[in-house]
Scaffold this active site. Sequence first.
Site, PDB file in Angstrom:
ATOM      1  N   ASP A 142      21.860 -17.842  13.922  1.00 46.08           N
ATOM      2  CA  ASP A 142      22.068 -19.498  14.747  1.00 46.08           C
ATOM      3  C   ASP A 142      23.485 -19.588  15.162  1.00 46.08           C
ATOM      4  O   ASP A 142      24.265 -18.455  15.204  1.00 46.08           O
ATOM      5  CB  ASP A 142      21.285 -20.195  13.367  1.00 46.08           C
ATOM      6  CG  ASP A 142      22.979 -19.723  12.507  1.00 46.08           C
ATOM      7  OD1 ASP A 142      23.221 -18.377  12.075  1.00 46.08           O
ATOM      8  OD2 ASP A 142      23.068 -20.998  11.276  1.00 46.08           O
TER       9      ASP A 142
ATOM     10  N   HIS B  36      18.325 -10.365  13.662  1.00 45.58           N
ATOM     11  CA  HIS B  36      17.633 -11.754  14.088  1.00 45.58           C
ATOM     12  C   HIS B  36      18.711 -12.296  14.494  1.00 45.58           C
ATOM     13  O   HIS B  36      19.662 -12.809  14.381  1.00 45.58           O
ATOM     14  CB  HIS B  36      17.146 -12.159  12.478  1.00 45.58           C
ATOM     15  CG  HIS B  36      16.759 -13.804  12.395  1.00 45.58           C
ATOM     16  ND1 HIS B  36      15.448 -14.583  12.770  1.00 45.58           N
ATOM     17  CD2 HIS B  36      17.672 -15.072  12.556  1.00 45.58           C
ATOM     18  CE1 HIS B  36      15.452 -16.026  12.666  1.00 45.58           C
ATOM     19  NE2 HIS B  36      16.912 -16.134  12.726  1.00 45.58           N
TER      20      HIS B  36
ATOM     21  N   ASP C 147      12.732  -3.555  10.659  1.00 46.31           N
ATOM     22  CA  ASP C 147      13.977  -4.133  12.050  1.00 46.31           C
ATOM     23  C   ASP C 147      13.066  -4.538  12.785  1.00 46.31           C
ATOM     24  O   ASP C 147      12.539  -3.976  14.207  1.00 46.31           O
ATOM     25  CB  ASP C 147      14.052  -2.631  13.228  1.00 46.31           C
ATOM     26  CG  ASP C 147      15.140  -2.669  13.867  1.00 46.31           C
ATOM     27  OD1 ASP C 147      15.602  -3.920  14.320  1.00 46.31           O
ATOM     28  OD2 ASP C 147      15.401  -1.912  14.473  1.00 46.31           O
TER      29      ASP C 147
ATOM     30  N   GLU D   4      18.903 -10.393   9.881  1.00 48.06           N
ATOM     31  CA  GLU D   4      19.800 -10.656  10.855  1.00 48.06           C
ATOM     32  C   GLU D   4      21.574 -10.587  10.434  1.00 48.06           C
ATOM     33  O   GLU D   4      21.169  -9.701  10.031  1.00 48.06           O
ATOM     34  CB  GLU D   4      20.451 -12.439  10.181  1.00 48.06           C
ATOM     35  CG  GLU D   4      21.261 -13.500  10.943  1.00 48.06           C
ATOM     36  CD  GLU D   4      20.632 -14.863  10.604  1.00 48.06           C
ATOM     37  OE1 GLU D   4      20.092 -15.123   9.583  1.00 48.06           O
ATOM     38  OE2 GLU D   4      20.765 -15.535  11.339  1.00 48.06           O
TER      39      GLU D   4
HETATM   40  O1  9MR Z   1      16.814 -18.669  11.694  1.00 46.83           O
HETATM   41  C1  9MR Z   1      17.981 -18.567  11.425  1.00 46.83           C
HETATM   42  C2  9MR Z   1      18.445 -18.550  10.202  1.00 46.83           C
HETATM   43  O2  9MR Z   1      19.700 -18.290  11.028  1.00 46.83           O
HETATM   44  C3  9MR Z   1      19.138 -18.166   8.538  1.00 46.83           C
HETATM   45  O3  9MR Z   1      19.603 -17.378   7.827  1.00 46.83           O
HETATM   46  C4  9MR Z   1      17.307 -18.516   7.967  1.00 46.83           C
HETATM   47  C5  9MR Z   1      18.701 -19.061   6.284  1.00 46.83           C
HETATM   48  O4  9MR Z   1      18.697 -19.778   6.931  1.00 46.83           O
HETATM   49  O5  9MR Z   1      16.669 -19.435   8.581  1.00 46.83           O
HETATM   50  C6  9MR Z   1      16.289 -19.202  10.503  1.00 46.83           C
HETATM   51  O6  9MR Z   1      16.065 -19.926  10.591  1.00 46.83           O
HETATM   52  C7  9MR Z   1      14.577 -20.528  10.825  1.00 46.83           C
HETATM   53  C8  9MR Z   1      14.140 -21.674   9.284  1.00 46.83           C
HETATM   54  O7  9MR Z   1      14.717 -21.528   7.893  1.00 46.83           O
HETATM   55  C9  9MR Z   1      13.001 -21.721   8.922  1.00 46.83           C
HETATM   56  N1  9MR Z   1      12.260 -22.221  10.175  1.00 46.83           N
HETATM   57  C10 9MR Z   1      12.505 -21.139  10.923  1.00 46.83           C
HETATM   58  C11 9MR Z   1      13.896 -20.798  11.285  1.00 46.83           C
HETATM   59  C12 9MR Z   1      13.403 -19.696  12.832  1.00 46.83           C
HETATM   60  O8  9MR Z   1      13.164 -18.645  11.923  1.00 46.83           O
HETATM   61  O1  9MR Z   2      24.558 -14.966   3.487  1.00 47.17           O
HETATM   62  C1  9MR Z   2      23.730 -15.907   3.124  1.00 47.17           C
HETATM   63  C2  9MR Z   2      23.137 -15.638   1.731  1.00 47.17           C
HETATM   64  O2  9MR Z   2      23.734 -15.117   1.186  1.00 47.17           O
HETATM   65  C3  9MR Z   2      21.943 -16.816   0.798  1.00 47.17           C
HETATM   66  O3  9MR Z   2      21.330 -16.369   0.298  1.00 47.17           O
HETATM   67  C4  9MR Z   2      20.896 -17.175   2.653  1.00 47.17           C
HETATM   68  C5  9MR Z   2      20.173 -17.804   2.409  1.00 47.17           C
HETATM   69  O4  9MR Z   2      20.789 -19.404   2.067  1.00 47.17           O
HETATM   70  O5  9MR Z   2      21.445 -17.404   3.247  1.00 47.17           O
HETATM   71  C6  9MR Z   2      22.399 -16.071   4.176  1.00 47.17           C
HETATM   72  O6  9MR Z   2      23.448 -16.934   5.451  1.00 47.17           O
HETATM   73  C7  9MR Z   2      23.123 -17.455   6.683  1.00 47.17           C
HETATM   74  C8  9MR Z   2      23.674 -19.143   6.398  1.00 47.17           C
HETATM   75  O7  9MR Z   2      22.465 -19.965   6.016  1.00 47.17           O
HETATM   76  C9  9MR Z   2      23.089 -19.316   8.325  1.00 47.17           C
HETATM   77  N1  9MR Z   2      23.003 -18.651   8.761  1.00 47.17           N
HETATM   78  C10 9MR Z   2      23.386 -16.939   9.205  1.00 47.17           C
HETATM   79  C11 9MR Z   2      23.348 -17.166   7.487  1.00 47.17           C
HETATM   80  C12 9MR Z   2      22.974 -15.029   7.382  1.00 47.17           C
HETATM   81  O8  9MR Z   2      21.668 -14.829   7.685  1.00 47.17           O
END
Ligand code: 9MR
Ligand code: 9MR
Length: 856
Positions: free
Chosen positions: A348, A669, A717, A726
């Site tokens: 993100d 991701h 994957d 991610e």
């Molecule tokens: O793309 C987002 C990712 O970077 C985050 O780790 C994750 C959890 O916060 O959320 C992803 O975004 C999704 C969101 O939570 C829900 N709507 C779809 C988003 C894209 O897949």
């Molecule tokens: O690394 C984070 C993980 O410990 C949490 O369980 C998760 C959901 O809150 O979020 C992860 O962090 C994401 C962040 O919220 C948004 N950018 C991507 C991070 C990696 O997925």
Amino acid sequence: MRSQPPRLLAATLLAVLTATSLQSAAAAADYERVLNGTFDSGSADPWWAGAGVTHRVTGGELCAAVTGGTTNPWDALIGQNGVPFEEGQSYTFSFDARATTAQPVTAAAGESVSPYRGIASKQFTVSPEKQRFSFTFTSTLDFPDAGNGQVAFQLGGQPSDNTICVDNVSVIGGVKPPGGVNPNPTKKVQVDLVAYVPGLPKRATLVSTATTPQTWTLKNSAGATVASGQSTPKGLDATSGDSVHLIDFSSFDTAGTGYVLSVGEDSSFPFDISADPVKRLRYDSLAFFYHQRSGTPIEAQYVGEEYARPAGHVNVAPNQGDNNVPCRADLACGYTLDVRGGWYDAGDHGKYVVNGGIATWQLLNAYERASVLGDATAYRDGSLNIPEKSNGVPDLLDEARWEVDFLLKMQAPDGMAHHKIHDANWTALPTRPELDDQPRRLSATSTAATLNLAAVAAQASRLWKGVDATYSATLLAAARKAYTAAKANPAKLADPNDGTGGGAYSDDTVTDEFYWAASELLATTGESTYRTDVTASPHYKAASLNRGGFHWGGTAPLGDITLALVPGLPAADVTAIKQKFATVADEHLTAMAAMGYATPYDNSTAGYVWGSNSTVLNNAQVLALAHDFTGATKYRDGVFEALHYIQGRNPLSTSYVAGYGDQAMVNAHHRFWAHQNDPTLPIAPAGSLSGGPNSGLQDPVAQRLLTGCPQQKCWVDDIGAYSVNEVAINWNSALAWVSGWAAEKSGGTTTPKSDCEVGFTAHRWSDGLSASVKITNTGSSAWSSWKLGFTFPGTQRLTTGWSATWSQTGQEVSAANLSWNGKVDPGKSVYIGLNGSGAGTDPTSFTVNGKTCKTA
Ligand code: 9MR
Ligand code: 9MR
């Protein structure tokens, strides 16, 4: 998901609608086939909306705002892809729906890609009062593994704007149990797909239910058996779901490439015995951070054309930019901040102080540890391919400064740090950084973010003291100010529900951040106020270090590590910290000895969690420090075991490091490395680390593909599977720390020592040659077989050869021993020869059994 455009499903109108239930051959198992049909999480994912439709979850329903004036029902759509349908099976499609103004809505099942064949559809009249609708059909198409099946609601063909809300969407039917799809084939012989380091233990895992030892053989790249032995049966390993044997081939220690380990008919992926790959990974894992830079163009000269991109988030349209970012509307903080720069957190475009903090600390700690105990010249100026590579400052410091500067910018006038800055709403995949059109917003300040800033600024101040004294002083002032502000606001916690447009990174315990920040300030200043806070902390002397290790929300061990490396504490207390690291490291080794796939990871309370690979590597850092503190080789070996797991000795036969190994992570991701969604975009660059198995399956794709997975196999994957695949700065910082340490411990010999010599003596004429070749074993052990390889520089073609089995492909020539001359003792030679046509100079480089030989 704009990347997989919702398709019209127009064909469904022509499809045979079988609204009556047909008898299916196999027994129905009531499998639910849609994901997130209840919208309980507040997220619309993975439901998409087509052009002219905006969809969001409100009040637990998915509501679609539809622009009027379209012609056909299928001109306005919401839907979900990847729904599995099996030909001949019966399905019941049901849902609740209401509309602001009554209108017809068609529910349809079909194909998501060309030719968009339909399976079934039915039109209902949806009115302001919520009603439940249902119909049953038999699938005429077959997408058993959640491939191109789709369900959609057709909302168009109306003159005026309208809002239609759906809930409890369900498609039940089919006989194939969900889950179990892993596109990466697994092997039965599991090895590190990259390399084992010469002189260190070499272990593999055999998947087998046999209760007796099995014979393994190790072959070199020429196919010659170089070692063999017996496996040790271990039985069922619950974490992987595999019945396993252990294989230890440590006794073989000849550097080379392309080794394969086999048991019976089963073979591993090929791997090297070499220190070279980990020495590359030390830098590739750090290169990740340049790729993630925000606010600056990523230039082809540093990353290659395919990874180059314009600066992101610098107020060039459509970016709304990070130049003057206001707080979220509900906060009314009364100022804007220039928060350009920093690294994007992950896939993100958010930038988070909690998480930026640990990632930066870990890089700087790699440097500081190397300065105190190892070899910091590994990180010298010129070691990375970044714009600052010849500014006279170690490149690791340059890269870290990109984020440290950002962290400073996140400090509010009162000394507190804003928790994060990110998009107001989640963007779709793919979205290149410079094309993100979302407004950017600051979240509230938080105690945890403020202490992250205090800790990292204090650490950085120490490290820049001799590099840039002015910067060092600025950092210390910011750290002091932050620490004071945090003490005045000790419980300002980030909102755990603030997950729209960015992650929450909420943390409800901050005693560990206080300890970490106080430790860094003590190490930098030696001042008694910080000492008092450190020694009074419940975390003092590594009290909270255990097999859970550390992570973005649990940072006390970071303070312990600094206090163990930098003078400042009484010797006895430093000894106590070091002793605790050894104790926890021993607990890891004990647990690892019982595992099918040795991993420093404690799954006993929470299973495999989001980002488990970073926990494995952070625990490898604990093992590495235990080795640093005690000198015991068992801890060093544990670090390499962790790397072997990450690089392929795991139940998925997959290297979680992009670009490392024959089957490595590809589809991270990520909104730019989104090749899976858009073939013009790149895959994850070499050296980026996947988050790894997450038995919580916290995204729809993982849920659909992996339900029922054994913990260590809960990974796929797939770009959509953000809870397992991610990438993130705090995960790559762990890989950078551990690979840097491992590279340092991998000895000096980077090229395999030659143990052969080849003499090539030819008579050449205008269109031919006749050559005799002398191959000498200059090594210390006998060859049981040999294979010579070389390349003809010109147009030479082999016509006949003697005393070997000769062949030529293109310009590549090989000669393998015959039965009578395969055995060559040390110091002995074998003579072979060839006649050829064509012209060209003699070959100058030769290999025997894959290893480069000295040329006689
Ligand atoms: O793309 C987002 C990712 O970077 C985050 O780790 C994750 C959890 O916060 O959320 C992803 O975004 C999704 C969101 O939570 C829900 N709507 C779809 C988003 C894209 O897949
Ligand atoms: O690394 C984070 C993980 O410990 C949490 O369980 C998760 C959901 O809150 O979020 C992860 O962090 C994401 C962040 O919220 C948004 N950018 C991507 C991070 C990696 O997925």
